[in-house]
Design a protein around this motif. Structure first.
Motif, PDB file in Angstrom:
ATOM      1  N   THR A 214       0.564  -1.567   0.022  1.00 34.62           N
ATOM      2  CA  THR A 214      -0.397  -0.047  -0.053  1.00 34.62           C
ATOM      3  C   THR A 214       1.029   1.548  -0.303  1.00 34.62           C
ATOM      4  O   THR A 214       2.000   1.410   0.516  1.00 34.62           O
ATOM      5  CB  THR A 214      -0.894   0.176   1.267  1.00 34.62           C
ATOM      6  OG1 THR A 214      -1.116  -1.128   1.121  1.00 34.62           O
ATOM      7  CG2 THR A 214      -1.434   1.774   1.285  1.00 34.62           C
ATOM      8  N   SER A 216       0.741   5.412   0.337  1.00 33.38           N
ATOM      9  CA  SER A 216      -0.339   6.761   0.336  1.00 33.38           C
ATOM     10  C   SER A 216      -1.129   7.338   0.042  1.00 33.38           C
ATOM     11  O   SER A 216      -0.268   7.703  -1.582  1.00 33.38           O
ATOM     12  CB  SER A 216      -0.191   7.358   1.859  1.00 33.38           C
ATOM     13  OG  SER A 216       1.265   8.071   1.308  1.00 33.38           O
ATOM     14  N   PRO A 217      -2.094   8.385  -0.415  1.00 33.91           N
ATOM     15  CA  PRO A 217      -2.425   9.232  -2.550  1.00 33.91           C
ATOM     16  C   PRO A 217      -0.994   9.774  -2.317  1.00 33.91           C
ATOM     17  O   PRO A 217      -1.388  10.452  -2.931  1.00 33.91           O
ATOM     18  CB  PRO A 217      -3.477   9.726  -1.323  1.00 33.91           C
ATOM     19  CG  PRO A 217      -4.092   8.671  -0.790  1.00 33.91           C
ATOM     20  CD  PRO A 217      -3.124   7.905   0.184  1.00 33.91           C
ATOM     21  N   CYS A 218      -0.850  10.722  -1.256  1.00 30.96           N
ATOM     22  CA  CYS A 218       0.710  11.465  -0.811  1.00 30.96           C
ATOM     23  C   CYS A 218       1.633  11.058  -1.229  1.00 30.96           C
ATOM     24  O   CYS A 218       2.486  11.296  -2.207  1.00 30.96           O
ATOM     25  CB  CYS A 218       0.621  12.349   0.324  1.00 30.96           C
ATOM     26  SG  CYS A 218       1.451  11.096   1.360  1.00 30.96           S
ATOM     27  N   GLY A 219       2.160   9.591  -1.573  1.00 31.32           N
ATOM     28  CA  GLY A 219       3.226   8.701  -1.906  1.00 31.32           C
ATOM     29  C   GLY A 219       4.589   8.729  -1.471  1.00 31.32           C
ATOM     30  O   GLY A 219       5.508   8.135  -1.491  1.00 31.32           O
ATOM     31  N   GLU A 220       3.810   9.073   0.046  1.00 29.62           N
ATOM     32  CA  GLU A 220       4.896   9.741   1.020  1.00 29.62           C
ATOM     33  C   GLU A 220       5.689   8.668   2.045  1.00 29.62           C
ATOM     34  O   GLU A 220       6.462   8.655   2.216  1.00 29.62           O
ATOM     35  CB  GLU A 220       5.267  10.670   1.756  1.00 29.62           C
ATOM     36  CG  GLU A 220       5.337  12.081   0.815  1.00 29.62           C
ATOM     37  CD  GLU A 220       5.233  13.756   1.940  1.00 29.62           C
ATOM     38  OE1 GLU A 220       5.159  13.249   3.422  1.00 29.62           O
ATOM     39  OE2 GLU A 220       5.657  14.574   0.696  1.00 29.62           O
ATOM     40  N   ASP A 309      -5.336   2.334  10.133  1.00 30.37           N
ATOM     41  CA  ASP A 309      -5.878   3.965   9.976  1.00 30.37           C
ATOM     42  C   ASP A 309      -4.832   5.120  11.329  1.00 30.37           C
ATOM     43  O   ASP A 309      -4.732   5.996  10.712  1.00 30.37           O
ATOM     44  CB  ASP A 309      -7.084   3.562  10.592  1.00 30.37           C
ATOM     45  CG  ASP A 309      -8.358   2.898   9.067  1.00 30.37           C
ATOM     46  OD1 ASP A 309      -7.672   3.243   7.948  1.00 30.37           O
ATOM     47  OD2 ASP A 309      -9.488   2.693   9.476  1.00 30.37           O
ATOM     48  N   ARG A 316       0.314  11.014   9.208  1.00 25.66           N
ATOM     49  CA  ARG A 316      -0.346  12.555   8.089  1.00 25.66           C
ATOM     50  C   ARG A 316      -0.521  13.675   8.910  1.00 25.66           C
ATOM     51  O   ARG A 316       0.211  14.918   8.571  1.00 25.66           O
ATOM     52  CB  ARG A 316      -1.562  11.893   8.169  1.00 25.66           C
ATOM     53  CG  ARG A 316      -2.123  11.383   6.986  1.00 25.66           C
ATOM     54  CD  ARG A 316      -3.853  11.101   6.485  1.00 25.66           C
ATOM     55  NE  ARG A 316      -4.220  10.883   7.223  1.00 25.66           N
ATOM     56  CZ  ARG A 316      -4.695  10.088   7.305  1.00 25.66           C
ATOM     57  NH1 ARG A 316      -4.416   8.830   6.675  1.00 25.66           N
ATOM     58  NH2 ARG A 316      -5.348   9.050   8.024  1.00 25.66           N
TER      59      ARG A 316
END
Length: 319
Positions: A214, A216-220, A309, A316
């Motif tokens: 997986t 994350s949407p931010c790619g970090e 989560d 984040r």
């Protein structure tokens, strides 16, 4: 109290019976530094034993004296117990923390947040590995490590520096291992045993873990997971997952890699690796764990989705 190498050497000179121990789920530095110190103590004519609450992983079972590591604490007294590379005392296991037959503890570590729980404490976050501090201790006495001891120290350093690729691969790491090679350590022989002799079950387990990769949407942030069900399907074990966290870390743009490993239903070990921008030691501490700026771990309860989560929400917050 904080101690010098000379003060620890004095403790060795003044006592006869020693126990050496390290943390649960021992890695290469834990096993290598423990065996190296035991070899050194025995070379001085001391009564020295190694106890680890978890079994020595197969990857390190070839090291000299690994077959003599105790899995149960003997019913006897020890004047001194060396506690190596633990990060925190409770990671030695209940047999050590509850023992009434140990005279005093000497804590040697390179984890920056390791508490001073010993009568003497030598904690150096600048050391590339705890094995490097053991090397210093031997040299402090004017001795040169023999072949068996050299092999154990080399293994401690080469594994904890990620084959000299991590940020802790400092000049001392190269200087020490260079000296150990002069003592007969064959670098390819060690590499083959550590990294080129993996069982097929490890790759089967890795294949299932990579299917859960997986980002994350931010790619970090990237993660892998291994569950109890995956062990059952492959016949693999927890010790075969060593190094899995490096796969998400290798993705371009990922700054923090996370490895979720199921210990029991609703209980996960979470391992963090950072490329430097994020202090994962602080994130781990938030969940009651510990470690370094770039490498840390903790335990979190919940289902896999719940644990993910919680961890990703904390990550984040660091952005």
């Amino acid at each position: 109290m904080m101690a010098t190498l000379s003060e620890i050497r004095t403790v060795i000179d003044r006592h006869t019976t020693f126990l050496v121990t390290t943390h649960e789920g021992p890695d290469g530095d834990a096993v290598g530094s423990s065996l190296a110190l035991a070899h050194y103590l025995k070379s001085l004519g001391k009564d020295a034993s190694v106890y680890i609450c978890d079994p020595v992983p197969d990857a390190y079972a070839w090291l000299p004296m690994a077959d003599q590591v105790l899995g149960t604490l003997p019913d006897r007294d020890y004047e001194v117990c060396f506690v190596l590379d633990v990060g925190e005392f409770k990671r030695t296991g209940k047999e050590i923390t509850s023992s009434t037959r140990i005279g005093s503890f000497v804590n040697i570590d390179h984890h920056p947040d390791c508490p001073q729980f010993g009568a003497l404490n030598l904690i150096d976050p600048q050391a590339c590995a705890t094995g490097a501090i053991i090397y210093r201790l031997i040299k402090e006495s004017g001795a040169t490590p023999d072949y068996a001891t050299s092999l154990c120290i080399y293994t401690a350093i080469v594994t904890d520096t990620g084959r000299f690729s991590y940020s802790n691969a400092n000049p001392e790491a190269f200087a020490i291992t260079g000296e150990l090679v002069t003592q007969g350590v064959n670098t390819w022989d060690v590499t083959e045993k550590l990294f080129e002799s993996q069982p097929k079950a490890r790759l089967d387990l890795l294949a299932l873990a990579l299917a859960d990769l997986t980002v994350s949407p931010c790619g970090e942030y990237g993660s892998l997971s291994v569950t109890l069900d995956m062990y059952e399907k492959t016949g693999g074990t927890a010790e075969l997952t060593d190094g899995f966290v490096n796969y998400p870390r290798s993705i371009r743009g990922v700054e923090v890699a996370i490895f979720f490993r199921e210990l029991a239903p609703r209980e996960f070990k979470v391992g963090f690796r950072s490329k430097g921008k994020v202090d994962v030691g602080a994130i781990s501490a938030h969940f009651g764990g510990g470690g370094h700026h770039n490498a840390a771990g903790c335990k979190v309860n919940g289902t896999l989705d719940e644990v993910k989560d919680l961890v990703f929400a904390k990550l984040r917050q660091t952005r």
